[in-house]
Design a protein around this motif. Structure first.
Motif, mmCIF file in Angstrom:
data_model
loop_
_atom_site.group_PDB
_atom_site.id
_atom_site.type_symbol
_atom_site.label_atom_id
_atom_site.label_comp_id
_atom_site.label_asym_id
_atom_site.label_seq_id
_atom_site.Cartn_x
_atom_site.Cartn_y
_atom_site.Cartn_z
ATOM 1 N N UNK A 10 0.852 -1.180 0.000
ATOM 2 C CA UNK A 10 0.000 0.000 0.000
ATOM 3 C C UNK A 10 0.893 1.237 0.000
ATOM 4 N N UNK A 11 0.821 1.997 -1.058
ATOM 5 C CA UNK A 11 1.572 3.252 -1.130
ATOM 6 C C UNK A 11 0.777 4.336 -0.407
ATOM 7 N N UNK A 12 1.449 5.004 0.504
ATOM 8 C CA UNK A 12 0.778 6.053 1.275
ATOM 9 C C UNK A 12 1.131 7.422 0.721
ATOM 10 N N UNK A 13 0.157 8.291 0.735
ATOM 11 C CA UNK A 13 0.356 9.680 0.329
ATOM 12 C C UNK A 13 -0.193 10.568 1.429
ATOM 13 N N UNK A 14 0.440 11.703 1.628
ATOM 14 C CA UNK A 14 -0.002 12.635 2.661
ATOM 15 C C UNK A 14 -1.475 12.995 2.475
ATOM 16 N N UNK A 15 -1.882 13.190 1.234
ATOM 17 C CA UNK A 15 -3.269 13.578 0.944
ATOM 18 C C UNK A 15 -4.277 12.513 1.363
ATOM 19 N N UNK A 16 -3.813 11.267 1.557
ATOM 20 C CA UNK A 16 -4.718 10.198 1.987
ATOM 21 C C UNK A 16 -5.113 10.327 3.456
ATOM 22 N N UNK A 17 -4.370 11.150 4.224
ATOM 23 C CA UNK A 17 -4.586 11.252 5.660
ATOM 24 C C UNK A 17 -4.707 12.680 6.182
ATOM 25 N N UNK B 196 -5.265 17.123 5.460
ATOM 26 C CA UNK B 196 -5.665 18.292 4.689
ATOM 27 C C UNK B 196 -4.548 19.298 4.913
ATOM 28 N N UNK B 197 -3.678 19.394 3.924
ATOM 29 C CA UNK B 197 -2.431 20.151 3.994
ATOM 30 C C UNK B 197 -1.586 19.607 5.136
ATOM 31 N N UNK B 198 -1.504 20.251 6.281
ATOM 32 C CA UNK B 198 -0.673 19.714 7.363
ATOM 33 C C UNK B 198 -1.491 19.346 8.596
ATOM 34 N N UNK B 199 -2.791 19.261 8.448
ATOM 35 C CA UNK B 199 -3.691 18.905 9.555
ATOM 36 C C UNK B 199 -4.255 17.509 9.319
ATOM 37 N N UNK C 146 4.323 11.624 10.120
ATOM 38 C CA UNK C 146 4.004 12.851 9.383
ATOM 39 C C UNK C 146 3.673 13.996 10.334
ATOM 40 N N UNK C 147 2.958 13.706 11.412
ATOM 41 C CA UNK C 147 2.641 14.744 12.404
ATOM 42 C C UNK C 147 3.943 15.289 12.984
ATOM 43 N N UNK C 148 4.873 14.404 13.326
ATOM 44 C CA UNK C 148 6.174 14.842 13.836
ATOM 45 C C UNK C 148 6.908 15.679 12.792
ATOM 46 N N UNK C 149 6.854 15.253 11.543
ATOM 47 C CA UNK C 149 7.493 15.971 10.438
ATOM 48 C C UNK C 149 6.931 17.387 10.302
ATOM 49 N N UNK C 150 5.614 17.507 10.295
ATOM 50 C CA UNK C 150 4.982 18.821 10.158
ATOM 51 C C UNK C 150 5.244 19.703 11.376
ATOM 52 N N UNK C 151 5.304 19.102 12.569
ATOM 53 C CA UNK C 151 5.601 19.864 13.785
ATOM 54 C C UNK C 151 7.018 20.418 13.718
#
Length: 72
Positions: A1-8, A10-13, A40-45
């Motif tokens: 399963x390839x994951x994309x940020x947009x799958x989880x 809305x921008x960084x939320x 990803x949450x850690x990355x955006x933080x």
């Protein structure tokens, strides 16, 4: 399963509806999905923290520049 940020996200939320949809579509991959979302949450933080630091640094340098060149 390839994951994309947009799958989880809305921008960084985190979009919990999207996360729950992924859970329901891939119940066998819940651990991997959670690890991805948390990463990803850690990355955006980290991004927001570094961005704010750069902004503060820029604002300070800009203030110094005004003080140097706009003196009477």
């Amino acid at each position: 399963m390839e994951r994309k940020t947009a799958d989880f996200f809305d921008w960084d939320k985190v979009n919990m509806s999207k996360v729950m949809q992924q859970f329901s579509q891939h119940p066998d991959k819940m651990d991997q999905i959670m690890e991805y979302v948390i990463g990803k949450v850690e990355h955006f933080t980290e991004f927001r923290t570094k961005k704010e630091h750069l902004k503060e640094k820029y604002d300070h340098k800009l203030k110094d520049l005004y003080a140097e060149y706009m003196e009477e």
